[in-house]
Design an enzyme around this catalytic site. Structure first.
Site, PDB file in Angstrom:
ATOM      1  N   GLU A  76      27.517  36.838 -11.052  1.00 59.63           N
ATOM      2  CA  GLU A  76      26.222  36.796 -10.362  1.00 59.63           C
ATOM      3  C   GLU A  76      25.553  38.162 -10.439  1.00 59.63           C
ATOM      4  O   GLU A  76      26.221  39.196 -10.448  1.00 59.63           O
ATOM      5  CB  GLU A  76      26.442  36.394  -8.902  1.00 59.63           C
ATOM      6  CG  GLU A  76      25.177  36.159  -8.100  1.00 59.63           C
ATOM      7  CD  GLU A  76      25.485  35.553  -6.733  1.00 59.63           C
ATOM      8  OE1 GLU A  76      26.277  34.588  -6.667  1.00 59.63           O
ATOM      9  OE2 GLU A  76      24.946  36.055  -5.733  1.00 59.63           O
ATOM     10  N   GLU A 129      18.063  40.495  -3.478  1.00 61.99           N
ATOM     11  CA  GLU A 129      18.031  39.757  -2.217  1.00 61.99           C
ATOM     12  C   GLU A 129      17.173  40.504  -1.196  1.00 61.99           C
ATOM     13  O   GLU A 129      17.400  41.690  -0.923  1.00 61.99           O
ATOM     14  CB  GLU A 129      19.448  39.578  -1.668  1.00 61.99           C
ATOM     15  CG  GLU A 129      20.301  38.673  -2.544  1.00 61.99           C
ATOM     16  CD  GLU A 129      21.628  38.337  -1.892  1.00 61.99           C
ATOM     17  OE1 GLU A 129      21.731  37.252  -1.274  1.00 61.99           O
ATOM     18  OE2 GLU A 129      22.556  39.151  -1.997  1.00 61.99           O
ATOM     19  N   TRP A 149      23.358  41.427   8.843  1.00 61.70           N
ATOM     20  CA  TRP A 149      22.877  41.522   7.461  1.00 61.70           C
ATOM     21  C   TRP A 149      21.376  41.253   7.361  1.00 61.70           C
ATOM     22  O   TRP A 149      20.615  42.088   6.870  1.00 61.70           O
ATOM     23  CB  TRP A 149      23.665  40.557   6.577  1.00 61.70           C
ATOM     24  CG  TRP A 149      23.378  40.673   5.108  1.00 61.70           C
ATOM     25  CD1 TRP A 149      23.222  41.825   4.388  1.00 61.70           C
ATOM     26  CD2 TRP A 149      23.217  39.593   4.183  1.00 61.70           C
ATOM     27  NE1 TRP A 149      22.978  41.532   3.065  1.00 61.70           N
ATOM     28  CE2 TRP A 149      22.969  40.172   2.912  1.00 61.70           C
ATOM     29  CE3 TRP A 149      23.268  38.202   4.304  1.00 61.70           C
ATOM     30  CZ2 TRP A 149      22.766  39.397   1.768  1.00 61.70           C
ATOM     31  CZ3 TRP A 149      23.081  37.435   3.164  1.00 61.70           C
ATOM     32  CH2 TRP A 149      22.833  38.032   1.911  1.00 61.70           C
TER      33      TRP A 149
END
Length: 215
Positions: free
Chosen positions: A94, A98, A187
């Site tokens: 991957e 983000e 997060w």
């Protein structure tokens, strides 16, 4: 006349074409795709979010999109543009961009090899990603990964002897989802949801011209 070394041709695996088709993994009514304008929208609301991907995997190449992230209080949400050999596979390769809903002025890059990541870096955008379109590019080759924002390289990783490196064919993915349960909200923040619907817009999406791999 300038010599050819001053104007090298783009390597074939980095030549691109507009994205013509997508597959929608879930909540198809929360995702729209207009091929004429090369635009995709993903909406997060009471239905949850949605995730789209390319129909084919690619082995190396350049992947790009202009992205305008959702506006309002997006705490808790994750919106993204990433490559993955297969979403949900525990041994996936991957490569990620983000966006973390708690702070619209940063973006996280990361990459995984055989399911192992923990290579996150946070980048200060210098702008609010919800206030206009900006270009995000991943350039991936056998030995190098580069991430670009508005044509400026923000990260470069080179293959190192004895270390894993993404080398599986990968789909281009994008989604909007509630990630507030991860690390107790540290997060992406705690989900608030006071400004639904949250709409992420992608346009001028390009994928490699010559590196698609048949499943």
């Amino acid at each position: 006349m300038a010599g050819p070394a001053l104007h090298p041709e783009t390597p074939s695996h980095h030549k691109t074409q507009p994205l013509k088709q997508i597959a929608i993994d879930y909540t198809p009514d929360a995702c729209t795709h207009c091929t004429d304008s090369n635009t995709i929208t993903v909406t997060f609301d009471h239905r949850g979010g949605a995730r789209w991907r390319t129909p084919a995997r690619f082995l190396y190449g350049t992947f790009s999109a202009l992205i305008q992230c959702p506006s309002g209080n997006t705490s808790g949400l994750n919106f993204n543009l990433y490559l993955s050999s297969l979403e949900g596979d525990k041994s996936q390769d991957e490569i990620d961009f983000e966006f973390l809903g708690k702070d619209m002025t940063i973006v996280q890059t990361n990459y995984y090899t055989e399911g192992t990541g923990n290579k996150e870096e946070i980048h200060d955008l210098g702008f609010n990603c919800s206030e206009g379109f900006h270009e995000y590019v991943i350039k991936w080759s056998k030995d190098v990964i580069e991430w670009f924002i508005d044509r400026e390289m923000v990260r470069r990783i080179e293959r190192k002897e004895g270390e894993g490196f993404p080398n599986k064919p990968m789909y281009l993915y994008s989604s909007v989802w509630d990630a507030s349960y991860i690390d107790e909200g540290r997060w992406t923040g705690k989900y608030v949801g006071c400004d639904v619907p949250y709409v992420c817009v992608y346009k001028d999406i390009h994928v490699p011209l010559e590196t698609a791999v048949e499943d």
